[in-house]
Write an enzyme that holds these catalytic residues in place. Structure first.
Site, short mmCIF file in Angstrom:
data_model
loop_
_atom_site.label_atom_id
_atom_site.label_comp_id
_atom_site.label_asym_id
_atom_site.label_seq_id
_atom_site.Cartn_x
_atom_site.Cartn_y
_atom_site.Cartn_z
N ASN A 26 -9.44 3.69 7.65
CA ASN A 26 -8.50 2.71 8.19
C ASN A 26 -9.19 1.72 9.13
OD1 ASN A 26 -8.70 5.06 9.87
ND2 ASN A 26 -6.88 4.47 11.01
N GLU A 53 -8.15 -1.03 11.93
CA GLU A 53 -7.06 -1.57 12.74
C GLU A 53 -7.38 -2.97 13.24
OE1 GLU A 53 -5.96 1.42 15.69
OE2 GLU A 53 -5.16 2.69 14.09
N CYS A 107 -4.58 0.60 6.10
CA CYS A 107 -4.75 2.06 5.99
C CYS A 107 -5.98 2.38 5.13
CB CYS A 107 -3.54 2.69 5.32
SG CYS A 107 -2.02 2.57 6.27
N GLU A 134 -6.15 4.43 2.66
CA GLU A 134 -5.81 4.51 1.23
C GLU A 134 -5.92 3.14 0.56
OE1 GLU A 134 -4.18 5.81 3.78
OE2 GLU A 134 -2.93 7.50 3.20
N CYS A 168 1.67 6.38 4.15
CA CYS A 168 2.81 5.54 4.54
C CYS A 168 3.46 4.92 3.31
CB CYS A 168 2.36 4.46 5.51
SG CYS A 168 1.53 3.06 4.73
N CYS A 227 1.34 2.39 1.35
CA CYS A 227 0.28 3.00 0.53
C CYS A 227 0.87 3.69 -0.69
CB CYS A 227 -0.54 3.98 1.36
SG CYS A 227 -1.58 3.13 2.57
N1 THU Z 1 -3.02 5.25 8.52
C1 THU Z 1 -3.79 5.42 7.41
O1 THU Z 1 -4.92 4.93 7.34
N2 THU Z 1 -3.28 6.14 6.39
C2 THU Z 1 -2.10 6.81 6.43
O2 THU Z 1 -1.76 7.49 5.47
C3 THU Z 1 -1.25 6.72 7.62
C4 THU Z 1 -1.67 5.73 8.64
C5 THU Z 1 -3.61 4.54 9.67
C6 THU Z 1 -3.09 3.19 9.94
C7 THU Z 1 -3.36 3.06 11.42
O3 THU Z 1 -4.70 2.64 11.61
C8 THU Z 1 -3.23 4.46 11.95
O4 THU Z 1 -3.36 5.31 10.82
C9 THU Z 1 -1.93 4.75 12.67
O5 THU Z 1 -0.85 4.36 11.92
#
Ligand code: THU
Length: 162
Positions: A63, A65, A74, A76, A113, A116
């Site tokens: 991920n 940010e 994310c 995924e 999420c 994704c």
């Molecule tokens: N996130 C993911 O990378 N994958 C998921 O399945 C859930 C959320 C990340 C996005 C963000 O950087 C952090 O987790 C918190 O939401």
């Protein structure tokens, strides 16, 4: 007429990592390695995702940010879009995801999420092969789903655009 319908699906919980197939273990390990590449200064949740392609290659992502929070991508979708961009002629057999949050004790996997799941659903439709989904915390139980459709029933798809 009122008709009640029921949707149900099976998924598997592995308490013991060694009960998984070797390729699934390898893929989960890869996703765990890659969560170290997460850029997650805002949430502190590090997520790594790895995909196994039909040519036996493994790709991975983490991920990423952003101070403008909605720009965050994310793990995924980072790896899915890379796979679609670089290996359009291969399909995805399995995606493995590992999540880690410092100081949190949960052993439950983080579930992908909605965005994704939607992305995975479109990849599954366009490749016409189910995508297996393996989920884990950095230490804990592993969940296995046979297809992303189990996590996103009644998904919006190209059929809704006709
Ligand atoms: N996130 C993911 O990378 N994958 C998921 O399945 C859930 C959320 C990340 C996005 C963000 O950087 C952090 O987790 C918190 O939401």
């Amino acid at each position: 007429v009122i008709k009640k319908e029921t949707f149900s699906f099976n998924y598997w919980i592995y308490q013991d990592f060694s009960e998984l197939g070797l390729m699934d273990q390898k893929l989960l390990e890869k996703s765990k390695d890659f969560l170290e590449n997460a850029y997650a200064p805002y949430s502190g949740l590090q997520v790594g995702a790895a995909v196994l392609l039909s040519n036996d290659q493994i790709l991975a992502g983490a991920n990423q940010e952003n101070a403008a929070f909605p720009v965050t991508l994310c793990a995924e979708r980072t790896v899915l879009n890379f796979a679609g961009s670089n290996y359009p002629d291969n399909h995805i057999i399995t995606i493995a995801v590992t999540a880690k949050q410092a100081d949190k004790k949960t052993i439950q996997p983080a579930i992908p999420c909605g965005s994704c799941r939607q992305s995975l659903s479109e990849f599954e439709d366009r490749q016409n092969h189910p995508i297996r989904v393996l989920l884990q915390r950095e230490n804990g139980t592993v969940f296995l789903f046979d297809t992303i459709k189990d996590l996103l029933p009644f998904s919006f798809s190209r059929l809704d655009l006709i």
